[in-house]
Scaffold this motif. Structure first.
Motif, mmCIF file in Angstrom:
data_model
loop_
_atom_site.group_PDB
_atom_site.id
_atom_site.type_symbol
_atom_site.label_atom_id
_atom_site.label_comp_id
_atom_site.label_asym_id
_atom_site.label_seq_id
_atom_site.Cartn_x
_atom_site.Cartn_y
_atom_site.Cartn_z
ATOM 1 N N ILE A 154 -5.138 -45.283 25.880
ATOM 2 C CA ILE A 154 -4.031 -43.180 25.098
ATOM 3 C C ILE A 154 -5.088 -43.365 23.894
ATOM 4 O O ILE A 154 -4.604 -41.923 23.261
ATOM 5 C CB ILE A 154 -3.503 -43.071 25.912
ATOM 6 N N SER A 155 -4.327 -44.188 22.842
ATOM 7 C CA SER A 155 -4.432 -44.410 21.872
ATOM 8 C C SER A 155 -5.535 -43.090 20.568
ATOM 9 O O SER A 155 -5.802 -43.401 19.871
ATOM 10 C CB SER A 155 -3.983 -45.660 20.627
ATOM 11 N N SER A 156 -7.138 -43.709 21.521
ATOM 12 C CA SER A 156 -7.875 -43.202 20.417
ATOM 13 C C SER A 156 -7.975 -41.860 20.977
ATOM 14 O O SER A 156 -9.137 -41.556 20.489
ATOM 15 C CB SER A 156 -9.361 -43.901 22.064
ATOM 16 N N GLN A 157 -7.069 -41.601 22.146
ATOM 17 C CA GLN A 157 -7.725 -39.763 21.917
ATOM 18 C C GLN A 157 -6.276 -39.312 20.891
ATOM 19 O O GLN A 157 -5.999 -38.081 20.787
ATOM 20 C CB GLN A 157 -7.129 -39.513 22.955
ATOM 21 N N THR A 158 -4.979 -40.081 21.098
ATOM 22 C CA THR A 158 -3.854 -39.847 19.831
ATOM 23 C C THR A 158 -4.109 -38.506 18.996
ATOM 24 O O THR A 158 -3.420 -37.612 18.602
ATOM 25 C CB THR A 158 -3.028 -40.776 19.608
ATOM 26 N N ILE A 159 -5.428 -39.161 17.949
ATOM 27 C CA ILE A 159 -5.660 -37.696 16.394
ATOM 28 C C ILE A 159 -5.730 -37.035 17.401
ATOM 29 O O ILE A 159 -5.594 -35.803 16.972
ATOM 30 C CB ILE A 159 -5.886 -39.209 15.600
ATOM 31 N N LEU A 160 -7.262 -37.017 18.011
ATOM 32 C CA LEU A 160 -7.633 -35.749 18.203
ATOM 33 C C LEU A 160 -6.790 -34.789 19.149
ATOM 34 O O LEU A 160 -6.800 -33.536 18.745
ATOM 35 C CB LEU A 160 -9.146 -36.418 19.386
ATOM 36 N N GLY A 161 -6.321 -35.581 19.732
ATOM 37 C CA GLY A 161 -5.385 -34.678 20.634
ATOM 38 C C GLY A 161 -4.244 -33.893 20.340
ATOM 39 O O GLY A 161 -3.623 -33.224 20.973
ATOM 40 N N ASN A 162 -3.873 -34.211 19.126
ATOM 41 C CA ASN A 162 -3.827 -33.669 18.392
ATOM 42 C C ASN A 162 -3.524 -33.299 16.388
ATOM 43 O O ASN A 162 -2.782 -33.074 15.275
ATOM 44 C CB ASN A 162 -1.949 -34.242 17.724
ATOM 45 N N SER A 163 -4.614 -32.507 17.157
ATOM 46 C CA SER A 163 -5.898 -31.495 15.783
ATOM 47 C C SER A 163 -5.239 -30.510 15.186
ATOM 48 O O SER A 163 -5.069 -30.707 14.253
ATOM 49 C CB SER A 163 -7.171 -31.735 16.425
ATOM 50 N N ASN A 221 10.434 -36.221 18.932
ATOM 51 C CA ASN A 221 10.210 -34.789 19.667
ATOM 52 C C ASN A 221 9.020 -35.481 21.098
ATOM 53 O O ASN A 221 8.410 -34.847 20.855
ATOM 54 C CB ASN A 221 10.039 -33.438 18.716
ATOM 55 N N LEU A 222 7.954 -36.332 19.534
ATOM 56 C CA LEU A 222 6.091 -36.578 19.703
ATOM 57 C C LEU A 222 6.885 -37.399 20.966
ATOM 58 O O LEU A 222 5.891 -37.411 21.747
ATOM 59 C CB LEU A 222 6.072 -37.112 18.842
ATOM 60 N N VAL A 223 7.825 -38.439 20.705
ATOM 61 C CA VAL A 223 7.893 -39.444 22.044
ATOM 62 C C VAL A 223 8.534 -38.623 23.085
ATOM 63 O O VAL A 223 8.364 -39.032 23.958
ATOM 64 C CB VAL A 223 9.297 -40.491 21.431
ATOM 65 N N LYS A 224 9.907 -37.700 23.010
ATOM 66 C CA LYS A 224 9.710 -37.027 24.116
ATOM 67 C C LYS A 224 8.980 -35.822 25.141
ATOM 68 O O LYS A 224 9.093 -35.745 26.328
ATOM 69 C CB LYS A 224 11.546 -36.488 23.582
ATOM 70 N N LYS A 225 7.358 -35.267 24.377
ATOM 71 C CA LYS A 225 6.995 -34.995 24.626
ATOM 72 C C LYS A 225 5.812 -35.797 25.190
ATOM 73 O O LYS A 225 5.192 -35.529 26.634
ATOM 74 C CB LYS A 225 6.437 -34.057 23.566
ATOM 75 N N ASP A 226 5.589 -37.174 24.951
ATOM 76 C CA ASP A 226 5.050 -37.679 25.735
ATOM 77 C C ASP A 226 5.568 -38.480 26.789
ATOM 78 O O ASP A 226 4.535 -38.527 28.048
ATOM 79 C CB ASP A 226 4.703 -39.556 24.739
ATOM 80 N N LEU A 227 6.895 -38.823 27.231
ATOM 81 C CA LEU A 227 7.298 -39.122 28.220
ATOM 82 C C LEU A 227 7.158 -37.614 29.075
ATOM 83 O O LEU A 227 7.198 -38.168 29.987
ATOM 84 C CB LEU A 227 8.587 -39.088 27.761
ATOM 85 N N ARG A 228 7.451 -36.543 28.430
ATOM 86 C CA ARG A 228 7.175 -35.426 29.256
ATOM 87 C C ARG A 228 6.052 -35.269 30.545
ATOM 88 O O ARG A 228 6.185 -35.247 31.453
ATOM 89 C CB ARG A 228 7.933 -34.239 28.886
ATOM 90 N N THR A 229 4.856 -35.211 29.335
ATOM 91 C CA THR A 229 4.002 -35.086 30.083
ATOM 92 C C THR A 229 2.887 -36.373 30.482
ATOM 93 O O THR A 229 2.437 -35.455 31.602
ATOM 94 C CB THR A 229 2.388 -35.028 28.344
ATOM 95 N N ARG A 230 3.676 -37.411 30.986
ATOM 96 C CA ARG A 230 3.666 -37.989 31.459
ATOM 97 C C ARG A 230 3.014 -37.976 33.149
ATOM 98 O O ARG A 230 2.444 -38.594 34.450
ATOM 99 C CB ARG A 230 3.567 -40.129 31.907
ATOM 100 N N TYR A 231 3.687 -37.365 33.799
ATOM 101 C CA TYR A 231 4.392 -36.607 34.779
ATOM 102 C C TYR A 231 4.455 -35.220 35.199
ATOM 103 O O TYR A 231 5.437 -34.606 35.865
ATOM 104 C CB TYR A 231 5.103 -37.240 35.724
ATOM 105 N N LYS A 232 3.780 -34.275 33.514
ATOM 106 C CA LYS A 232 4.113 -33.033 34.507
ATOM 107 C C LYS A 232 3.042 -32.140 35.264
ATOM 108 O O LYS A 232 2.057 -32.629 35.721
ATOM 109 C CB LYS A 232 3.379 -32.091 32.436
#
Length: 260
Positions: A83-92, A17-28
């Motif tokens: 983008i990895s620098s924000q991956t933990i903070l972005g999923n707080s 689900n996280l991978v699917k979310k990542d792919l969807r939000t690239r061009y949301k």
């Protein structure tokens, strides 16, 4: 290690689900949505072809493709690491509320970037055919998966490292932007490795992405096997970086919920 893999596997639904979310939000929000996965590299190739065949002539045969086959894997690396620098903070909200293996967050980012790169690979193959390259399919099928695995291990190692460090040192994401911008110039993406001055070859040899980019170019542009000795060295380097990233991540992840 096997215990960690087993735990991540038990959360494979969440990872999916996280991978699917990542792919969807690239061009949301864009009108064309997922089609931009193909249109972006295609339009980039058109621009490079126009610029480097009419305005800035470079003394490399079919320079647009010389650049293109190296630029796409570089974008996979650069985007994932930055983008990895924000991956933990972005999923707080997830980190604070529920338990799950925290490694899933950077792993989902890497898998999403890899899937996106594999889709752009379709454009690379079509472009090679269009420009009349004789694609050596056996070499492609044997070597590209190997190079992809090595690159993915390297990317995941960096993502583990930077995603955890940025929770405690928030300036890291800004520093990373500058580092990535400079990194491309010490990697033979824009130029052939032969142009590197002898005095600076040590910089090239210390850069793990150099051998990976050259390997892609050897297989796709030159139609030959990569230097397996260099690939083996980079595999060892990638595994070391992964182990460092994993060790730092394990050390810092206990305080993620409090810090974010």
């Amino acid at each position: 290690m096997f215990k960690e893999i087993k735990e991540i596997y038990s959360y494979r639904g969440m990872l999916y689900n996280l991978v699917k979310k990542d792919l969807r939000t690239r061009y949301k929000g864009s009108a064309l949505g997922f089609l931009w996965t193909f249109l972006n590299p295609l339009l980039m190739l058109v621009v490079y072809t126009l610029v480097f065949s009419t305005i800035m002539r470079v003394n490399v045969e079919n320079y647009p493709m010389f650049l293109f086959v190296a630029l796409m894997p570089w974008i996979f690396f650069a985007n994932s690491v930055q983008i990895s620098s924000q991956t933990i903070l972005g999923n707080s909200s997830l980190v604070k509320k529920i338990y799950f293996p925290r490694e899933i967050l950077p792993l989902a980012l890497v898998i999403g970037g890899l899937v996106n790169y594999l889709l752009t690979f379709i454009v690379i193959i079509l472009a090679l055919n269009f420009f009349g390259f004789n694609i050596q399919w056996l070499k492609v099928l044997l070597n590209i998966p190997l190079i992809l695995i090595i690159q993915s291990v390297l990317v995941y190692g960096f993502c583990l490292l930077f995603s955890s460090l940025n929770v405690y040192f928030r300036d890291l994401e800004h520093i990373l932007g500058i580092v990535i911008m400079a990194w491309v110039y010490i990697t033979p993406v824009l130029y052939p490795v032969e142009l590197i001055p002898e005095n600076y070859t040590f910089v090239y040899k210390l850069n793990p992405m150099s051998s990976i980019i050259i390997a892609y170019r050897d297989v796709l542009y030159y139609g030959k096997n990569p230097n397996y000795k260099d690939l083996f060295i980079i595999l060892i380097v990638s595994l070391i970086i992964y182990q460092i990233g994993k060790a730092v991540f394990n050390k810092l992840k206990k305080g993620f919920a409090e810090e974010i």
